[in-house]
Scaffold this motif. Structure first.
Motif, mmCIF file in Angstrom:
data_model
loop_
_atom_site.group_PDB
_atom_site.id
_atom_site.type_symbol
_atom_site.label_atom_id
_atom_site.label_comp_id
_atom_site.label_asym_id
_atom_site.label_seq_id
_atom_site.Cartn_x
_atom_site.Cartn_y
_atom_site.Cartn_z
ATOM 1 N N SER A 1 -20.802 2.221 -7.135
ATOM 2 C CA SER A 1 -20.333 2.735 -8.428
ATOM 3 C C SER A 1 -20.697 1.872 -9.621
ATOM 4 N N ARG A 2 -20.932 0.564 -9.374
ATOM 5 C CA ARG A 2 -21.133 -0.388 -10.466
ATOM 6 C C ARG A 2 -19.934 -0.398 -11.424
ATOM 7 N N ALA A 3 -18.751 -0.243 -10.867
ATOM 8 C CA ALA A 3 -17.535 -0.178 -11.682
ATOM 9 C C ALA A 3 -17.022 -1.583 -11.979
ATOM 10 N N SER A 4 -16.276 -1.684 -13.067
ATOM 11 C CA SER A 4 -15.622 -2.949 -13.419
ATOM 12 C C SER A 4 -14.156 -2.961 -13.009
ATOM 13 N N SER A 5 -13.594 -1.796 -12.704
ATOM 14 C CA SER A 5 -12.200 -1.728 -12.261
ATOM 15 C C SER A 5 -11.992 -0.442 -11.470
ATOM 16 N N ALA A 6 -10.976 -0.466 -10.637
ATOM 17 C CA ALA A 6 -10.612 0.697 -9.831
ATOM 18 C C ALA A 6 -9.102 0.766 -9.735
ATOM 19 N N SER A 7 -8.591 1.924 -9.384
ATOM 20 C CA SER A 7 -7.145 2.087 -9.230
ATOM 21 C C SER A 7 -6.867 3.020 -8.062
ATOM 22 N N VAL A 8 -5.766 2.744 -7.389
ATOM 23 C CA VAL A 8 -5.318 3.562 -6.266
ATOM 24 C C VAL A 8 -3.875 3.960 -6.529
ATOM 25 N N GLU A 9 -3.596 5.254 -6.432
ATOM 26 C CA GLU A 9 -2.239 5.762 -6.639
ATOM 27 C C GLU A 9 -1.870 6.654 -5.464
ATOM 28 N N VAL A 10 -0.767 6.321 -4.817
ATOM 29 C CA VAL A 10 -0.311 7.080 -3.653
ATOM 30 C C VAL A 10 1.128 7.508 -3.908
ATOM 31 N N ARG A 11 1.375 8.805 -3.873
ATOM 32 C CA ARG A 11 2.722 9.320 -4.117
ATOM 33 C C ARG A 11 3.056 10.394 -3.087
ATOM 34 N N ARG A 12 4.332 10.433 -2.748
ATOM 35 C CA ARG A 12 4.802 11.516 -1.885
ATOM 36 C C ARG A 12 5.821 12.336 -2.658
ATOM 37 N N LYS A 13 5.560 13.637 -2.742
ATOM 38 C CA LYS A 13 6.477 14.562 -3.393
ATOM 39 C C LYS A 13 6.735 15.703 -2.435
ATOM 40 N N GLY A 14 7.973 15.790 -1.973
ATOM 41 C CA GLY A 14 8.283 16.794 -0.970
ATOM 42 C C GLY A 14 7.572 16.478 0.325
ATOM 43 N N ASN A 15 6.834 17.445 0.825
ATOM 44 C CA ASN A 15 6.098 17.279 2.081
ATOM 45 C C ASN A 15 4.605 17.096 1.851
ATOM 46 N N THR A 16 4.234 16.589 0.680
ATOM 47 C CA THR A 16 2.826 16.371 0.354
ATOM 48 C C THR A 16 2.604 14.927 -0.068
ATOM 49 N N LEU A 17 1.643 14.284 0.587
ATOM 50 C CA LEU A 17 1.237 12.927 0.208
ATOM 51 C C LEU A 17 -0.058 13.047 -0.596
ATOM 52 N N THR A 18 -0.026 12.527 -1.820
ATOM 53 C CA THR A 18 -1.185 12.601 -2.706
ATOM 54 C C THR A 18 -1.792 11.213 -2.863
ATOM 55 N N VAL A 19 -3.082 11.099 -2.597
ATOM 56 C CA VAL A 19 -3.817 9.836 -2.722
ATOM 57 C C VAL A 19 -4.895 10.041 -3.788
ATOM 58 N N THR A 20 -4.872 9.195 -4.811
ATOM 59 C CA THR A 20 -5.842 9.284 -5.896
ATOM 60 C C THR A 20 -6.542 7.936 -6.048
ATOM 61 N N VAL A 21 -7.857 7.932 -5.923
ATOM 62 C CA VAL A 21 -8.665 6.728 -6.095
ATOM 63 C C VAL A 21 -9.637 6.991 -7.242
ATOM 64 N N SER A 22 -9.621 6.144 -8.252
ATOM 65 C CA SER A 22 -10.493 6.337 -9.407
ATOM 66 C C SER A 22 -11.156 5.021 -9.793
ATOM 67 N N ASP A 23 -12.286 5.146 -10.470
ATOM 68 C CA ASP A 23 -12.999 3.961 -10.955
ATOM 69 C C ASP A 23 -13.725 4.323 -12.243
ATOM 70 N N ASP A 24 -14.154 3.308 -12.977
ATOM 71 C CA ASP A 24 -14.832 3.519 -14.256
ATOM 72 C C ASP A 24 -16.338 3.305 -14.124
ATOM 73 N N GLY A 25 -16.869 3.633 -12.951
ATOM 74 C CA GLY A 25 -18.286 3.391 -12.685
ATOM 75 C C GLY A 25 -19.189 4.464 -13.245
ATOM 76 N N ARG A 26 -20.414 4.530 -12.693
ATOM 77 C CA ARG A 26 -21.456 5.401 -13.250
ATOM 78 C C ARG A 26 -21.325 6.849 -12.825
ATOM 79 N N GLY A 27 -20.424 7.168 -11.886
ATOM 80 C CA GLY A 27 -20.211 8.550 -11.471
ATOM 81 C C GLY A 27 -21.353 9.090 -10.632
ATOM 82 N N GLY A 28 -21.436 10.409 -10.559
ATOM 83 C CA GLY A 28 -22.494 11.056 -9.796
ATOM 84 C C GLY A 28 -22.259 11.089 -8.299
ATOM 85 N N ALA A 29 -21.027 10.837 -7.846
ATOM 86 C CA ALA A 29 -20.743 10.872 -6.405
ATOM 87 C C ALA A 29 -20.855 12.305 -5.896
#
Length: 435
Positions: free
Chosen positions: A365-393
């Motif tokens: 990605s050539r990113a300078s930072s990344a973040s991971v957010e994991v939350r459970r709401k009800g019966n759903t676990l949501t995992v979000t991984v983001s970065d400020d890189g060049r994109g195009g994945a």
């Protein structure tokens, strides 16, 4: 007689306490109206985006039909999904369970008119866009105007004589009030508007949210055959993921630990032959055999960790993800909001998603930072991984995203990837946790 006195005493106590209870109820209504107004203003902002998107969509449609704007179809589809995603986030904050409709074959944004027609989520997003861009904007403006109108009209008798002729009106300019009697009427209308605001502010917000709840989730009329096809595909994905995992484990054992153990066997045989002739040489060979055994044990531990990391059992999902974030080559922030434990398969999949995503971030990605957010709401676990890189994945490019998709689909989960050229990249995974 005693009972009658007790009844009277209770009635007197209730009469003394009731004013405080009514005051508390009024305060709760006021806070609810303020909250509704705040969310209504946010919804009005999204309505502005929706309203200004409509002419852009019409222009894109005309240019695409003329053959000179077909390249604009995908960017506009992404923009519509972005605006709809903002509204979904607002609805989730309001407590509505609005799941992403971009599933299976519709996970990617359409590129042509044929794909647009085939994607049911496009029709639902556009329907919401038209409704919210008009109806939602009107309701948001109404929620914003009501408290200001109430304050204006209640205080109007105090300053109406100093106002210019063009400003001598009440009810937001609907009624002219240039006399003392009309000014006093303004006080009454202000109280009435304030009462309507605190009593019906939440109802107006609910009316504003209804189109999003109705249209921004998955299509409830999805054909049963499509559901069966999706279920069949996810079960096939589960079997494929299981087969791939077995092949990976077999390769790891055959090419790694097995070869080392064969080497140990050869070294021990050589040491036995050297014991009588050259004990010092035999000792050196045994030392090499010991080092080889330690290497084999390390590889076996690595294989075991890849199947189900022991850190998940020892420290739970939050602790395991904290170790991944701290080991990432790119500075990574972690936020975990999960009460209790999830099923072992769900935790293992979430761990794999984060591990694979952070590996991709560090490598590509050539990113300078990344973040991971994991939350459970009800019966759903949501995992979000983001970065400020060049994109195009792109999962079709042979990246680790394909493996993530296989793992997630095996649990009937969903994966949404947003990675425009130039970044940023966001991978959002939703996993059902059961009850």
């Amino acid at each position: 007689m005693i009972r009658e006195r007790m009844r009277r005493a209770k009635a007197w106590i209730d009469a003394q306490v009731r004013p405080e209870g009514e005051a508390a109820d009024l305060w709760a209504l006021l806070l609810a109206a303020l909250r509704a107004t705040g969310y209504g203003i946010v919804g009005a902002g999204f309505a502005f985006l929706a309203l200004y998107t409509i002419p852009l969509l019409l222009l894109t449609t005309v240019l695409a039909f003329l053959g000179i704007g077909r390249f604009l179809i995908r960017p506009m589809a992404r923009w519509v999904r972005t605006v709809a995603g903002l509204e979904r986030a607002r609805l989730r904050r309001l407590g509505h369970e609005v799941k992403t409709p971009y599933l299976g074959p519709y996970i990617d944004t359409p590129r042509t008119f044929r794909e647009l027609r085939a994607d049911p989520s496009v029709r639902r997003d556009l329907t919401w866009l038209a409704i919210h861009g008009t109806w939602g904007l009107i309701l948001g403006a109404l929620l914003l105007q009501m408290p200001f109108t109430a304050v204006h009209d209640v205080t109007y008798p105090l300053w109406w004589v100093f106002a210019p002729d063009s400003e001598q009106n009440i009810l937001n300019g609907l009624v002219s009030a240039d006399t003392a009697t009309a000014a006093l009427l303004g006080c009454a209308t202000g109280v009435a508007v304030f009462a309507l605001w605190i009593l019906y502010g939440t109802k107006i917000l609910d009316l504003q949210a209804r189109p999003g709840v109705a249209f921004l989730g998955p299509d409830p009329g999805m054909d049963l055959s499509e559901k069966v096809a999706r279920l069949t595909a996810t079960r096939a994905a589960a079997l494929d993921a299981h087969a791939v995992e077995l092949r990976r484990i077999e390769r790891a054992l055959h090419d790694g630990a097995q070869n080392r153990i064969v080497g140990v066997n050869v070294l021990i045989g050589a040491a036995r032959r050297e014991i009588e002739r050259d004990p010092k040489r035999a000792d050196q060979i045994l030392e090499r055999a010991q080092d080889t055994v330690e290497g084999a044990l390390a590889e076996l531990r690595a294989v075991v960790r890849s199947i189900l990391p022991p850190v998940l059992e020892d420290r739970g999902l939050a602790g395991a993800l904290s170790a991944l974030a701290s080991d990432c080559a790119v500075p990574c922030t972690l936020e975990v909001d999960v009460e209790g434990r999830c099923p072992a398969s769900v935790e293992a999949t979430a761990y794999f998603v984060v591990a694979e995503s952070l590996t991709n971030v560090a490598k590509h990605s050539r990113a300078s930072s990344a973040s991971v957010e994991v939350r459970r709401k009800g019966n759903t676990l949501t995992v979000t991984v983001s970065d400020d890189g060049r994109g195009g994945a792109d999962a079709a490019g042979g990246s680790g995203l394909a493996g993530i998709a296989r793992r997630v689909e095996a649990l009937d989960g969903t994966v949404a990837v947003q990675s425009p050229a130039g970044g940023p990249t966001e991978i959002r995974v939703e996993l059902p946790c059961g009850s």
